[in-house]
Structure formats: structure tokens, C-alpha cells
Design a protein around this motif. Structure first.
Motif, PDB file in Angstrom:
ATOM      1  N   ARG A  45       0.788  -1.467  -0.532  1.00  0.00           N
ATOM      2  CA  ARG A  45       0.054  -0.299  -0.218  1.00  0.00           C
ATOM      3  C   ARG A  45       1.371   1.022  -0.290  1.00  0.00           C
ATOM      4  N   GLY A  46       1.826   0.681   0.497  1.00  0.00           N
ATOM      5  CA  GLY A  46       3.155   2.060  -0.099  1.00  0.00           C
ATOM      6  C   GLY A  46       4.190   2.729   1.502  1.00  0.00           C
ATOM      7  N   PRO A  47       4.903   2.925   1.521  1.00  0.00           N
ATOM      8  CA  PRO A  47       5.709   4.202   2.723  1.00  0.00           C
ATOM      9  C   PRO A  47       4.981   4.257   3.634  1.00  0.00           C
ATOM     10  N   SER A  48       4.174   5.663   3.328  1.00  0.00           N
ATOM     11  CA  SER A  48       3.846   5.934   4.406  1.00  0.00           C
ATOM     12  C   SER A  48       2.730   5.717   5.121  1.00  0.00           C
ATOM     13  N   ARG A  49       1.784   4.861   4.975  1.00  0.00           N
ATOM     14  CA  ARG A  49       1.401   3.614   5.213  1.00  0.00           C
ATOM     15  C   ARG A  49       1.588   2.740   6.569  1.00  0.00           C
ATOM     16  N   THR A  51       4.833   3.580   7.714  1.00  0.00           N
ATOM     17  CA  THR A  51       5.086   4.476   8.307  1.00  0.00           C
ATOM     18  C   THR A  51       4.388   3.985   9.877  1.00  0.00           C
ATOM     19  N   THR A  52       3.547   4.271   9.447  1.00  0.00           N
ATOM     20  CA  THR A  52       2.108   4.934  10.023  1.00  0.00           C
ATOM     21  C   THR A  52       2.165   3.353  11.289  1.00  0.00           C
TER      22      THR A  52
END
Length: 73
Positions: A45-49, A51-52
Motif C-alpha cells: 500500500r505504500g511507504p506512508s502507510r 510508517t504509520t
């Protein structure tokens, strides 16, 4: 004779004692499989998710460890 002998209860306890580590292993394997599948899906789903999710997981681990220290004494 007052009643049945305690031998069957001891044998039953020994059998459960032998099965307990097996069930812990099965539960651990299922938890690990679900964890790996969820991490794979989250990574897609991607790096931002990602990290969260890592921050939330770290906070949950720290909170559980703190509660364990507070209530473990």
C-alpha cells in the motif's frame, strides 16, 4: 474402598502437559502466518502507510510493556 483411584486424573494431566506445547506451537504458527500476510499487504500500500503502521505498532508494544511492568510487580 472409598472411590475411584486418582491414577486416571494423573494420566490425564500428563497427557494435557504433553499436548500443551503442541497447541502453543500451532497457535504461534497461525499468528505468524497472519502477521506475514498483513505485513505484505501493508507494504504494497505504500511507504506512508507502512510508517504509520510501524509507529502504531511501536506505541502498542511500548504500552503493553509498560503495563506489564506496572502490573507485574
Amino acid at each position: 474402598m472409598d472411590g475411584p483411584s486418582p491414577v486416571p486424573a494423573l494420566a490425564e494431566d500428563a497427557l494435557l502437559g504433553l499436548l500443551l506445547p503442541f497447541w502453543q506451537l500451532v497457535i504461534g504458527a497461525v499468528v505468524l502466518a497472519v502477521l506475514l500476510l498483513s505485513v505484505r499487504r501493508l507494504a504494497r500500500r505504500g511507504p506512508s502507510r507502512m510508517t504509520t503502521a510501524l509507529l502504531i505498532t511501536a506505541a502498542a508494544i511500548a504500552g503493553i510493556a509498560a503495563l506489564g511492568l506496572l502490573f507485574g510487580s
